[in-house]
Design an enzyme around this catalytic site. Structure first.
Site, short mmCIF file in Angstrom:
data_model
loop_
_atom_site.label_atom_id
_atom_site.label_comp_id
_atom_site.label_asym_id
_atom_site.label_seq_id
_atom_site.Cartn_x
_atom_site.Cartn_y
_atom_site.Cartn_z
CG ASP A 99 -1.99 1.03 1.20
OD1 ASP A 99 -1.85 2.01 0.44
OD2 ASP A 99 -2.97 0.87 1.94
NE ARG A 101 -4.54 2.99 -0.33
CZ ARG A 101 -5.66 2.43 0.12
NH1 ARG A 101 -6.82 2.73 -0.40
NH2 ARG A 101 -5.60 1.56 1.11
#
Ligand SMILES: [Zn+2]
Length: 174
Positions: A99, A101
């Protein structure tokens, strides 16, 4: 170059409590209604939650496709998932972190738009903590589950087991 956007509803600046959703762009789910994930459902449902609450905002975040790996690589990850890997394993297999982000830009915009408390619509405690650590005035978290089907069962299970998402009740800071 993708652009992020913010959809604001009601008196977002001055209402006592507003709901916010930090929504990662998902071409397949949001636009084409793919049932492999719950993004389309979450986007539509959070819009309904915000309008019935009276005020809020949806931050629609570009460059977040497939947790940051992009649309092409997400399609590659789907192929690996057909072969039995889960979402996390597939991203790692492709050489990405699970991840990647970042919420920094969205947090800056939110700080500009509102300094009163917000309640985050999310099942993801990591997202919640990121906003809290950034010094945002967070009143609580509201979970958002639904639209479970044979097509996204494993995807949703992976979110709980591997990514720490919580199938829980409304959580308040007080
Ligand atoms: Zn999606």
């Amino acid at each position: 170059m993708q652009q992020s956007s913010v959809l604001v509803y009601g008196d977002f600046q001055d209402s006592l409590d507003a709901l916010i959703r930090m929504h990662s762009i998902c071409h397949t789910g949001d636009i084409f209604g793919s049932k492999r994930c719950d993004c389309g459902y979450q986007l539509k449902t959070s819009m309904k939650m915000i309008s019935s609450h009276g005020s809020g905002a949806i931050f629609y975040l570009a460059n977040h496709e497939g947790r940051g790996i992009g649309l092409f690589s997400k399609a590659m990850a789907y192929i690996l998932q057909e072969e039995g890997l889960d979402t996390v394993e597939a991203n790692l297999e492709l050489g990405f972190v699970d991840d990647s982000r970042s919420y920094e830009d969205a947090i800056d915009v939110l700080k500009f738009l509102r300094d009163k408390p917000v309640t985050l619509i999310s099942n993801n405690p990591k997202k919640y903590n990121a906003l809290k650590e950034a010094g945002l005035n967070i009143a609580g978290r509201m979970p958002l589950w639904g639209d479970v089907s044979e097509f996204n069962e494993k995807y949703l299970e992976t979110k709980v087991v591997r990514s720490g998402h919580i199938r829980g009740e409304i959580f308040n800071e007080q």
